[in-house]
Design an enzyme around this catalytic site. Structure first.
Site, PDB file in Angstrom:
ATOM      1  N   LYS A  79       0.910  -1.104  -0.002  1.00  0.00           N
ATOM      2  CA  LYS A  79      -0.311   0.109  -0.175  1.00  0.00           C
ATOM      3  C   LYS A  79       0.971   1.386  -0.034  1.00  0.00           C
ATOM      4  CE  LYS A  79      -4.088   1.934   2.912  1.00  0.00           C
ATOM      5  NZ  LYS A  79      -4.357   1.623   3.516  1.00  0.00           N
ATOM      6  N   SER A 154      -9.533   1.612   2.567  1.00  0.00           N
ATOM      7  CA  SER A 154      -8.644   2.604   1.808  1.00  0.00           C
ATOM      8  C   SER A 154      -7.800   1.598   1.259  1.00  0.00           C
ATOM      9  CB  SER A 154      -8.126   3.501   2.548  1.00  0.00           C
ATOM     10  OG  SER A 154      -7.526   2.661   3.934  1.00  0.00           O
ATOM     11  N   SER A 178     -10.161  -1.279   6.851  1.00  0.00           N
ATOM     12  CA  SER A 178      -9.523  -0.888   5.196  1.00  0.00           C
ATOM     13  C   SER A 178      -9.119  -2.469   5.620  1.00  0.00           C
ATOM     14  CB  SER A 178      -8.279   0.639   5.302  1.00  0.00           C
ATOM     15  OG  SER A 178      -9.315   1.593   5.524  1.00  0.00           O
TER      16      SER A 178
HETATM   17  N1  GLN Z   1     -12.975   3.507   6.279  1.00  0.00           N
HETATM   18  C1  GLN Z   1     -12.696   3.880   6.760  1.00  0.00           C
HETATM   19  C2  GLN Z   1     -12.579   5.717   6.809  1.00  0.00           C
HETATM   20  O1  GLN Z   1     -12.916   5.949   5.961  1.00  0.00           O
HETATM   21  C3  GLN Z   1     -11.443   3.014   7.781  1.00  0.00           C
HETATM   22  C4  GLN Z   1     -10.596   3.333   7.107  1.00  0.00           C
HETATM   23  C5  GLN Z   1      -8.698   3.034   7.203  1.00  0.00           C
HETATM   24  O2  GLN Z   1      -9.240   1.088   6.999  1.00  0.00           O
HETATM   25  N2  GLN Z   1      -7.596   3.239   7.267  1.00  0.00           N
HETATM   26  O3  GLN Z   1     -11.524   6.003   7.714  1.00  0.00           O
END
Ligand code: GLN
Length: 487
Positions: A79, A154, A178
């Protein structure tokens, strides 16, 4: 069978037996990326030359039978919020579009020591904020099962790359789901380790008390192999836990006899799609047939998890992202009148809409006069959510539920309504709030042919039980994660 279809475990065995070479395998992945990345958008940066150079040197080592690590020669993607020395690390943000870190994250050092081949850096929501990958400053990632749909977020690039066989495994990060939610949308396995089990040194911070790096893999065995490399104490991360870490592969047993699995009643209420619910309940029945004991439990503070998460994570983000000011590194506005104007223009142009929304929300929640009403209250809720789990774990060993209330939605479907997007994190955020570990693994498909993921939530540092339970399910039902998504 294509070489890119092999799991890490099988490919590594073939490499050790000289049935395939590291160079051959790396080339197979690079060719696949060349062919598919334009369609999927999983990679922001492909490190072709570096990957080939590295595979030659690893092959040489293997030829001399030096240090043959279990994942030696396996090509992986990362990532793009994990720092790689001299390799562009953007966080999918214009703000870091010119950032070449001067150092490697601890997890990268560990992968390199173990002779894992780095294929490149994977697309994501900007600064890891999002659930659909539509917040990337680059291209939105497409779900390999249906290019009109999102891969989740994400770590959407990571999950899409693993599902479409553009990387053998990937590292993602999980602040509120994410790793797990994109794994579930893309039909692969994703593990969010316990807070403190994997070093965050070199992970670009979103919300430091919630962030954790973890593996996205084709199957459960690969997940254990990657954990063996990345988990462990790191003096460079003050929140890293100094303890004995197990050999995670020892938990790969097809045996859940007597294991107590809790089904939280709050996870099966309104909002959960019928087809997802059905598959999760089928999985519970399957576990019962393997000898596990299923019990209903309650996590009464679940309804406060989303508001608490969005206040805590945005508060931390507003502080963490204060460093991007156009002075030290990263993007800088071209024209400005004075220093204040430089800050303003740099941050206005460098950050996307969602990141700005979180910075504003977080700054507001931390400001004097509102701190007690929002931030402090959210911290109290955090404690209550933690206690919910503590009580539950007096009765059960592991908790089973859906990873996401829905399967992959259409690109653009939720972008106009951030609140609806936030609600899709309902089953994942509590795990980060409470610092627990959790795994998402495929458990079938909906009528549209889209993968469904189930989530197993474990006690702190009990990844072993998650792996054992996940491995048992996978061994008895077949690996839908390696199923061909048809791309
Ligand atoms: N969807 C969540 C957010 O938008 C989780 C994001 C993540 O785990 N980095 O914050």
């Amino acid at each position: 069978m294509e070489l890119t279809e092999l799991t890490a475990l099988t490919a590594a065995e073939k490499i050790r037996k000289r049935e395939i070479s590291v160079i051959e395998l790396t080339n197979a992945y690079l060719n696949r990326i060349d062919k598919l990345n334009g369609k999927v958008g999983a990679y922001i940066t492909v490190c072709e030359k570096q990957a080939l150079r590295q595979s030659e040197s690893v092959q040489k080592k293997l030829n001399c039978k030096e240090n043959v690590f279990p994942l030696a020669g396996i090509p992986a993607g990362l990532k793009d919020n994990i720092c790689t020395k001299d390799v562009k690390t953007t966080c999918a943000s214009r703000m870091l579009s010119n950032f070449f870190p001067p150092y490697d994250a601890t997890v990268i050092e560990k992968l390199s020591e173990h002779d894992v081949i780095i294929l490149g850096k994977l697309n994501m929501d900007e600064f890891a904020m999002g659930s659909s990958n539509e917040n990337s400053w680059y291209t939105p990632v497409k779900n390999p099962w249906d290019p009109e749909r999102v891969p989740g977020g994400s770590s959407g690039g990571a999950a899409a790359a693993v599902a479409s066989h553009m990387s053998c495994f990937a590292l993602g990060s999980d602040t509120g789901g994410s790793i797990r939610q994109p794994a579930s949308f893309c039909g692969v396995v994703g593990l969010k380790p316990t807070y403190g089990a994997v070093s965050r040194y070199g992970l670009i911070a979103f919300a430091s008390s919630l962030d954790q790096i973890g593996p996205i893999t084709r199957d459960v065995a690969d997940c254990a192999l990657v954990m063996n490399v990345i988990a462990g104490y790191d003096p460079l991360d003050s929140t890293s836990v100094d303890m004995e870490y197990p050999d995670y592969t020892t938990f790969l047993k097809n045996d859940v006899k007597g294991l107590k699995i809790g089904l939280p009643k709050e996870y099966f209420g309104s909002g959960l799609h019928e087809e997802v619910k059905e598959k999760i309940l089928d999985a519970a029945k399957a576990y019962e047939s393997y000898g596990a004991i299923i019990e209903e439990i309650s996590l009464p503070f679940t309804e406060y998890a989303i508001p608490a998460y969005y206040i805590i994570s945005s508060a931390e983000a507003s502080s963490n992202l204060a460093r991007y000011d156009g002075i030290k590194y990263g993007y800088r506005a071209q024209e400005y009148a004075d220093i204040i104007d430089l800050y303003k223009k740099t941050r206005s142009e460098g950050f996307g809409t969602e990141v700005k929304r979180r910075i504003m929300l977080g700054t507001y929640a931390l400001s004097s006069g509102y701190y007690d009403a929002y931030y402090k209250k959210a911290l109290k809720v955090r404690r209550l959510i933690f206690e919910d789990f503590q009580k539950a774990y007096q009765k059960v060993d592991v908790i089973l539920g859906p990873t996401s209330p829905v399967t992959a939605f259409k690109i653009g479907e939720k972008t106009a309504n951030p609140l609806e997007m936030y609600l899709s994190d309902i089953y994942t955020v509590s795990v980060n709030i409470a610092g627990l570990c959790a795994i998402s693994l495929p458990c079938g498909f909906d009528t549209k042919g889209l993968p469904i993921g189930m989530q197993l939530i474990g006690k702190p540092f009990d990844e072993g039980t998650l792996l054992r339970a996940a491995y048992t399910y996978e061994s008895n039902t077949g690996k839908s994660g390696v199923a061909n998504c048809g791309i």
